[in-house]
Design a protein around this motif. Structure first.
Motif, PDB file in Angstrom:
ATOM      1  N   ARG A  89      83.212  67.764  43.878  1.00 45.71           N
ATOM      2  CA  ARG A  89      82.289  67.267  44.581  1.00 45.71           C
ATOM      3  C   ARG A  89      81.563  68.581  45.293  1.00 45.71           C
ATOM      4  N   ILE A  90      82.324  69.540  45.515  1.00 41.99           N
ATOM      5  CA  ILE A  90      81.991  70.789  46.288  1.00 41.99           C
ATOM      6  C   ILE A  90      81.331  71.841  45.216  1.00 41.99           C
ATOM      7  N   LEU A  91      81.951  71.803  44.132  1.00 45.82           N
ATOM      8  CA  LEU A  91      81.481  72.668  42.843  1.00 45.82           C
ATOM      9  C   LEU A  91      80.133  72.202  42.316  1.00 45.82           C
ATOM     10  N   GLU A  92      79.947  70.814  42.345  1.00 43.23           N
ATOM     11  CA  GLU A  92      78.584  70.458  41.911  1.00 43.23           C
ATOM     12  C   GLU A  92      77.333  70.864  42.876  1.00 43.23           C
ATOM     13  N   ARG A  93      77.868  70.874  44.254  1.00 43.67           N
ATOM     14  CA  ARG A  93      76.694  71.289  45.422  1.00 43.67           C
ATOM     15  C   ARG A  93      76.637  72.741  44.908  1.00 43.67           C
ATOM     16  N   ALA A  94      77.841  73.623  44.599  1.00 43.49           N
ATOM     17  CA  ALA A  94      77.484  74.705  44.306  1.00 43.49           C
ATOM     18  C   ALA A  94      76.589  75.272  43.155  1.00 43.49           C
ATOM     19  N   TYR A  95      76.850  74.363  42.339  1.00 42.80           N
ATOM     20  CA  TYR A  95      75.984  74.374  40.972  1.00 42.80           C
ATOM     21  C   TYR A  95      74.459  74.323  41.259  1.00 42.80           C
ATOM     22  N   MET A  96      74.109  73.356  42.239  1.00 40.98           N
ATOM     23  CA  MET A  96      72.699  72.968  42.506  1.00 40.98           C
ATOM     24  C   MET A  96      72.239  74.176  43.317  1.00 40.98           C
ATOM     25  N   ALA A  97      73.112  74.708  44.124  1.00 38.58           N
ATOM     26  CA  ALA A  97      72.417  75.481  45.123  1.00 38.58           C
ATOM     27  C   ALA A  97      72.254  77.087  44.269  1.00 38.58           C
ATOM     28  N   ALA A  98      73.340  77.258  43.363  1.00 40.31           N
ATOM     29  CA  ALA A  98      73.158  78.657  42.529  1.00 40.31           C
ATOM     30  C   ALA A  98      71.695  78.650  41.855  1.00 40.31           C
ATOM     31  N   SER A  99      71.367  80.118  41.595  1.00 41.15           N
ATOM     32  CA  SER A  99      70.207  80.276  40.819  1.00 41.15           C
ATOM     33  C   SER A  99      70.264  81.282  39.592  1.00 41.15           C
ATOM     34  N   ALA A 100      71.299  82.227  39.907  1.00 40.81           N
ATOM     35  CA  ALA A 100      71.717  83.173  38.880  1.00 40.81           C
ATOM     36  C   ALA A 100      72.451  82.571  37.841  1.00 40.81           C
ATOM     37  N   PRO A 101      72.051  83.059  36.624  1.00 46.50           N
ATOM     38  CA  PRO A 101      72.790  82.419  35.520  1.00 46.50           C
ATOM     39  C   PRO A 101      74.192  82.582  35.247  1.00 46.50           C
ATOM     40  N   ARG A 102      74.548  83.809  35.684  1.00 44.93           N
ATOM     41  CA  ARG A 102      76.067  84.163  35.571  1.00 44.93           C
ATOM     42  C   ARG A 102      76.893  83.520  36.616  1.00 44.93           C
ATOM     43  N   GLN A 103      76.404  83.169  37.886  1.00 46.42           N
ATOM     44  CA  GLN A 103      76.826  82.502  39.020  1.00 46.42           C
ATOM     45  C   GLN A 103      77.123  81.001  38.599  1.00 46.42           C
ATOM     46  N   SER A 131      78.746  76.307  30.224  1.00 45.07           N
ATOM     47  CA  SER A 131      78.886  78.069  30.838  1.00 45.07           C
ATOM     48  C   SER A 131      78.891  78.742  29.745  1.00 45.07           C
ATOM     49  N   LEU A 132      79.092  78.457  28.635  1.00 46.72           N
ATOM     50  CA  LEU A 132      79.263  79.359  27.370  1.00 46.72           C
ATOM     51  C   LEU A 132      77.493  79.564  26.882  1.00 46.72           C
ATOM     52  N   HIS A 133      76.922  78.479  27.156  1.00 47.75           N
ATOM     53  CA  HIS A 133      75.458  78.550  26.958  1.00 47.75           C
ATOM     54  C   HIS A 133      74.919  79.665  27.961  1.00 47.75           C
ATOM     55  N   LEU A 134      75.323  79.839  29.115  1.00 51.39           N
ATOM     56  CA  LEU A 134      74.712  80.675  29.864  1.00 51.39           C
ATOM     57  C   LEU A 134      75.306  82.262  29.977  1.00 51.39           C
ATOM     58  N   ARG A 135      76.485  82.252  29.514  1.00 51.75           N
ATOM     59  CA  ARG A 135      77.217  83.671  29.265  1.00 51.75           C
ATOM     60  C   ARG A 135      78.272  83.449  28.419  1.00 51.75           C
ATOM     61  N   SER A 136      78.525  84.493  27.459  1.00 49.20           N
ATOM     62  CA  SER A 136      79.742  84.552  26.836  1.00 49.20           C
ATOM     63  C   SER A 136      80.999  85.065  27.675  1.00 49.20           C
ATOM     64  N   SER A 137      82.109  84.048  27.491  1.00 46.40           N
ATOM     65  CA  SER A 137      83.293  84.259  28.140  1.00 46.40           C
ATOM     66  C   SER A 137      84.646  83.864  27.289  1.00 46.40           C
ATOM     67  N   ALA A 138      85.603  85.097  27.161  1.00 44.99           N
ATOM     68  CA  ALA A 138      86.503  84.551  26.627  1.00 44.99           C
ATOM     69  C   ALA A 138      87.453  83.527  27.146  1.00 44.99           C
ATOM     70  N   ALA A 139      87.661  83.594  28.429  1.00 46.95           N
ATOM     71  CA  ALA A 139      88.317  82.616  29.081  1.00 46.95           C
ATOM     72  C   ALA A 139      87.894  81.197  28.968  1.00 46.95           C
ATOM     73  N   THR A 140      86.517  80.996  29.013  1.00 47.33           N
ATOM     74  CA  THR A 140      85.631  79.621  28.877  1.00 47.33           C
ATOM     75  C   THR A 140      85.826  79.463  27.374  1.00 47.33           C
ATOM     76  N   SER A 141      85.657  80.328  26.350  1.00 47.93           N
ATOM     77  CA  SER A 141      85.854  79.929  25.146  1.00 47.93           C
ATOM     78  C   SER A 141      87.463  79.476  24.844  1.00 47.93           C
ATOM     79  N   ALA A 142      88.550  79.865  25.462  1.00 46.97           N
ATOM     80  CA  ALA A 142      89.971  79.507  25.213  1.00 46.97           C
ATOM     81  C   ALA A 142      89.876  78.394  25.767  1.00 46.97           C
ATOM     82  N   ARG A 143      89.556  77.979  26.904  1.00 46.44           N
ATOM     83  CA  ARG A 143      89.765  76.806  27.529  1.00 46.44           C
ATOM     84  C   ARG A 143      89.151  75.498  26.714  1.00 46.44           C
ATOM     85  N   ALA A 144      88.085  75.703  26.227  1.00 45.65           N
ATOM     86  CA  ALA A 144      87.299  74.754  25.389  1.00 45.65           C
ATOM     87  C   ALA A 144      87.853  74.621  24.097  1.00 45.65           C
ATOM     88  N   ARG A 145      88.446  75.639  23.351  1.00 46.46           N
ATOM     89  CA  ARG A 145      89.131  75.535  22.194  1.00 46.46           C
ATOM     90  C   ARG A 145      90.416  74.729  22.349  1.00 46.46           C
TER      91      ARG A 145
END
Length: 159
Positions: A89-103, A131-145
């Protein structure tokens, strides 16, 4: 007629400039307050005072409703402390408040972890892919795999 328009514009500018300056000062003060809450909560969490950190985050989000870094850290600490539903719930609020792609990418990664913890694997995968669409991340790729492999082991006929 043109002269009156120019005079009216000048008067409007003179009257609104103090208001705009005051709003700017309030925004700066508010940002400083939000950062202070964030710093204090991070410090508490780093020392293992999770309950106290969560209280500071809660207080901070009451004062700083749309401060993305504060919301993102608060959501993540909720996930780490075994409260993934509230973290989502809080992370969804954070996403809506964020503007920078990396954030936004970092928030989506955290959201994916929280949704994974809730057993919402499709939502987690969507968050990781976003997340991967917005930035490349080995950690995110590993979790998705890893999530994909686990899904295919338990559902071998799934696409």
């Amino acid at each position: 007629m043109q002269r009156y328009a120019i005079v009216l514009s000048a008067i409007t500018l003179l009257l609104t400039t103090p208001v705009l300056a005051q709003q700017s000062l309030l925004r700066d003060f508010s940002e400083e307050q939000c950062r202070r809450h964030l710093t204090n909560a991070r410090r508490l969490h780093a020392t293992g005072a999770v309950t106290e950190a969560l209280m500071v985050f809660e207080e901070g989000t009451n004062e700083c409703e749309d401060h993305a870094p504060l919301l993102a850290d608060y959501g993540w600490v909720l996930v780490l402390s075994g409260q993934p539903a509230e973290g989502v719930r809080i992370l969804e609020r954070a996403y809506m408040a964020a503007s920078a792609p990396r954030q936004r990418a970092a928030i989506l990664h955290s959201l994916g972890v929280a949704q994974e913890n809730l057993g919402a694997h499709r939502s987690a995968m969507n968050a990781y892919l976003g997340s991967l669409h917005l930035r490349s991340s080995a950690a995110t790729s590993a979790r998705a795999r890893s999530l994909s492999h686990r899904h295919h082991r338990t559902h071998p006929d799934a696409p």
